[in-house]
Design an enzyme around this catalytic site. Structure first.
Site, short mmCIF file in Angstrom:
data_model
loop_
_atom_site.label_atom_id
_atom_site.label_comp_id
_atom_site.label_asym_id
_atom_site.label_seq_id
_atom_site.Cartn_x
_atom_site.Cartn_y
_atom_site.Cartn_z
N THR A 180 0.94 -1.30 0.08
CA THR A 180 -0.17 -0.09 -0.04
C THR A 180 0.94 1.26 0.11
OG1 THR A 180 0.04 0.21 2.31
CG2 THR A 180 -1.84 -1.21 1.25
N GLU A 325 -5.86 -3.23 -1.67
CA GLU A 325 -6.40 -4.19 -1.04
C GLU A 325 -7.52 -4.86 -1.91
OE1 GLU A 325 -5.65 -1.28 0.35
OE2 GLU A 325 -4.99 -1.53 2.45
N LYS A 432 -14.25 16.75 12.43
CA LYS A 432 -15.71 16.80 13.20
C LYS A 432 -15.77 17.90 13.97
CE LYS A 432 -17.93 13.45 16.08
NZ LYS A 432 -17.92 12.45 17.35
N TRP A 437 -19.94 16.11 11.04
CA TRP A 437 -18.91 15.66 10.08
C TRP A 437 -19.05 16.66 9.02
CZ3 TRP A 437 -15.93 11.84 11.65
CH2 TRP A 437 -16.15 11.14 12.69
#
Ligand code: AMP
Length: 563
Positions: A180, A325, A432, A437
Site C-alpha cells: 500500500t 487491497e 468533526k 462531520w
C-alpha cells in the site's frame, strides 16, 4: 462443470498470445512508439522465465521490478507469476529507506531494474538484505550497483529459447504482491493470487467497467507498480485491447503526443494527471479525439474536472473506486440507463465514486458496526468483500482491518439503492466540528471549481470551541484575479450556497503546491505535520467576514451521522 479448472495468469497469457497474438504493446519513446505483438511478449516472457530458472528462482520466490510502464515490465508481469514465483512491483518514487524496508519485508531475491532508474535503486542497495542479483533493462550505469551481481536483460533473453514449459499452478497460489502507498502508516503487503487476478481481469473488461475489446488501445498511465496498473495489463490479454505504455514520458505534453500519434481509445490515470492534461491543454492545441473514454481513480475527481473534459474535448471520464487491497477495481460510475450523455444529469452520476460491480459486495456501517441503509444519505465506513478483495496483509495480521470476512476500507461514504456509492472522506481525514462531520473531499472538489484555484486540500485542525475546524490549503493560479490576502474571503464567499455555513472553512493557507504521495495523492500527513510545526502561514477569517463562517452549534450526535 470442471470446477477444478485453475484460473491462472498462465491461462490469461495463453489466451492473449494465441487469440490476440497480433494485438500490440506500444512503448512510447519520446517521438514514436516501439511496437511489439502480444505473441512476441509471450515468447519473451518464456525466455525470461527460463533465464530466471537458470538463476535459481523457484516457485514462491519473490522477484521485484523497479521499472516504468513498458514492454519489458509487461514481460515480467507474465514470466514471474506463470513460472510460479511472485512478482513484486516496486514503487520507483519511494525514498530509499522505505524501498529497502519493502524489499526486505518481501525478501525479493532478484530485482529487474530499468536502466534509467539504476542510480535510484542503487541508493537503497546498501540496506537490502535478500537481493542476490539485479537484472538491468536497457542501457544503464551498472557500476552504480557496486558489488552485487549484475545481469543484462537483453543478454539473458538472447541466451534462451522460447517455449518454456509453464508449470501447472494452484489457482490459489500467490502470483503478485504490492505494498500500500502508506498514506496512513507503514506500507502493508497485499498478495494477489492467480485466481483473484484472473477474476478481476475478467470483470475489468465487462461493459459495467471498461467494456474493452480488441478495437481498443489503452493508455496505461497508472503506474505498473500501483496496484498492478489497475489490472489493465491482465485484462488486455483477455479482451485483446492493445496496451499503450508511456515509459518515462509522464508529463502532459508527451502523453498528449502519444495519444494523438497512436490513437489511444481509452486512458486510465489519477485525477492529478488528468488535471495536468487540462492545464497543458489550456495553452496548447491538443487532439484527444481518438479517446472514447477516460477513467479516473485513486482519489476523487472533482466535478469541474469532469465537466472541463466534457466541454472542451467531448471526453467522458468515468470514475472508479478501489484500493490496493481490492485489486483494485470495485466499481465504476457509469450513469444508469436512460441518462442523456454529456448533460448535467450525466455529470451528477459521474461524480459518484462508482457503482458496485458484480462479484464485489459492499456495506456501510456506523462506529458500532451496525449496518446502515442503502439510501444515498446515511454516511458510514465502507466495507467490502469478494473474490478479489484481500483477506489479510502479508505477515501482518492488522485485525482491526478485517472482520467477519469483510475488509474495513477506512473510506467513509454513502451508497444508494442502485449501488452507486460516494466516498466523502478517509476515516482519518474526516473533520468533526461540533459533533457534525464535514467532508474534506467535498470542500476540495468545490474549491478546485473556482477558476483561480489549481489545487485544494482540506485538513481538520484543533479548535477549542468546536473541537475541530477545517483548514483549506490552496494553490492559486499564477495569474489569479485577486491577491492571496483577499482570496480567503473570495473563496469562502464562493462556497456559500454550496455547503452549509458551518462547513465553510474560516482557516486558509495559500501554498505553492500541496505535498503529494508517491502515487500523486494529496499527502495530508505532511500537511498536518506542517501545521503542527507552525510552518503554514494561515489567514483566519473572522466569523462574519465570510458571511458568518461560525459553525452552528450541533449536538455531539455521535460518530457518523449525516453531513
Ligand atoms: P491506494 O491503495 O493507494 O490505491 O489507495 C486507495 C484509496 O484511494 C481508497 O481507500 C480511497 O481513499 C482513495 N480512492 C480511490 N479511488 C477513489 C475515488 N474514486 N474517489 C475517492 N477516493 C478514492
Amino acid at each position: 462443470m470442471q470446477d477444478d479448472f485453475p484460473l491462472t495468469i498462465t491461462a490469461i497469457l495463453e489466451h492473449g498470445s494465441k487469440v490476440y497474438g497480433r494485438s500490440e504493446c506500444v512503448t512510447w519513446q519520446g517521438s514514436g512508439g516501439r511496437h511489439t505483438s502480444y505473441a512476441t511478449v509471450a515468447r519473451n516472457a518464456e525466455r525470461l522465465a527460463a533465464a530466471l530458472t537458470r538463476l535459481g528462482i523457484v516457485a514462491g520466490d519473490r522477484v521485484g521490478t523497479f521499472c516504468w510502464n513498458n514492454q519489458e515490465h509487461l514481460e515480467a508481469y507474465y514470466a514471474v507469476p506463470c513460472m510460479g514465483a511472485v512478482l513484486h512491483t516496486l514503487n520507483i518514487r519511494l525514498p530509499a529507506a522505505q524501498l529497502a524496508q519493502i524489499v526486505n519485508h518481501a525478501e525479493d531475491r532478484i530485482v529487474l531494474v530499468d536502466g534509467t532508474l539504476v542510480p535510484l535503486f542503487a541508493a537503497a542497495l546498501p540496506e537490502l538484505k535478500s537481493v542476490e542479483a539485479v537484472i538491468v533493462i536497457g542501457a544503464g550505469e551498472a557500476p552504480a550497483l557496486g558489488d552485487i551481481r549484475v545481469l543484462r536483460y537483453d543478454d539473458l533473453l538472447a541466451a534462451e529459447e522460447p517455449g518454456f514449459a509453464w508449470p501447472e499452478l494452484d489457482e490459489r497460489s500467490a502470483a503478485l504482491i504490492c505494498y500500500t502507498s502508506g498514506t496512513t502508516g507503514d506500507p502493508k503487503g497485499v498478495v494477489y493470487s492467480h485466481r483473484s487476478t484472473f477474476l478481476h481481469a475478467l470483470s475489468g473488461q465487462s461493459a459495467s467497467l471498461t467494456g474493452a475489446t480488441d478495437a481498443d488501445r489503452i493508455l496505461t498511465f497508472v503506474p505498473m507498480f500501483h496496484v498492478n496498473a489497475w489490472g489493465i495489463p491482465f485484462g488486455s490479454f483477455l479482451s485483446g485491447a492493445s496496451l499503450h505504455m508511456p515509459g518515462p514520458f509522464m508529463a502532459p505534453g508527451p502523453i498528449c503526443d502519444f495519444i494523438t500519434a497512436e490513437r489511444s481509445t481509452l486512458a486510465a490515470a489519477v485525477p492529478t494527471i488528468w488535471q495536468g492534461i487540462l492545464t497543458y491543454g489550456a495553452t496548447k492545441e491538443i487532439d484527444l479525439s481518438s479517446l472514447r473514454m477516460g477513467t479516473s481513480g485513486g482519489a476523487a475527481a472533482p466535478r469541474s474536472l469532469l465537466a472541463a473534459f466534457q466541454d472542451r474535448y467531448g471526453l467522458r471520464i468515468i470514475q472508479g473506486w478501489g484500493m490496493t487491497e481490492t485489486s483494485p477495481v470495485a466499481g465504476m460510475a457509469h450513469p444508469p440507463v436512460g441518462v442523456e450523455l454529456g448533460t448535467e444529469e450525466d455529470l451528477d452520476w459521474r461524480v459518484k465514486s462508482g457503482r458496485l460491480t458484480g462479484g464485489v459486495q459492499m456495506r456501510i456501517t456506523d462506529e458500532a458496526g451496525t449496518e446502515l441503509p442503502w439510501d444515498g444519505v446515511a454516511v458510514g465506513e465502507i466495507e467490502v468483500r469478494g473474490p478479489w478483495i484481500t483477506g489479510s496483509y502479508y505477515l501482518d495480521p492488522a485485525p482491526e482491518k478485517f472482520h467477519d470476512g469483510w475488509l474495513r476500507t477506512g473510506d467513509i461514504g454513502t451508497i444508494d439503492d442502485r449501488g452507486y456509492f460516494q466516498i466523502t472522506d478517509r476515516a482519518k481525514d474526516v473533520i468533526k466540528s461540533g459533533g457534525e462531520w464535514i467532508s474534506s473531499v467535498e470542500l476540495e472538489n468545490l474549491l478546485v471549481g473556482h477558476p483561480d484555484v489549481v489545487e485544494a486540500a482540506v485538513i481538520g485542525i484543533p479548535d477549542e470551541k468546536w473541537s475541530e475546524r477545517p483548514l483549506a490549503c490552496v494553490v492559486l493560479r499564477e495569474d489569479a484575479s485577486v491577491q492571496p490576502s483577499e482570496m480567503a474571503a473570495v473563496l469562502a464567499e464562493f462556497l456559500s450556497g454550496q455547503v452549509a455555513r458551518w462547513q465553510r472553512p474560516e482557516n486558509w493557507a495559500f501554498l505553492s503546491d500541496v505535498p503529494k504521495t508517491t502515487v500523486g495523492k494529496y499527502d495530508k500527513k505532511v500537511l498536518r505535520a506542517r501545521f503542527r510545526a507552525g510552518e503554514l502561514s494561515m489567514q483566519r477569517l473572522e466569523p462574519n467576514s465570510a458571511g458568518d463562517a461560525e459553525p452552528d452549534p450541533a449536538p455531539d450526535s455521535g460518530p457518523i451521522s449525516g453531513t
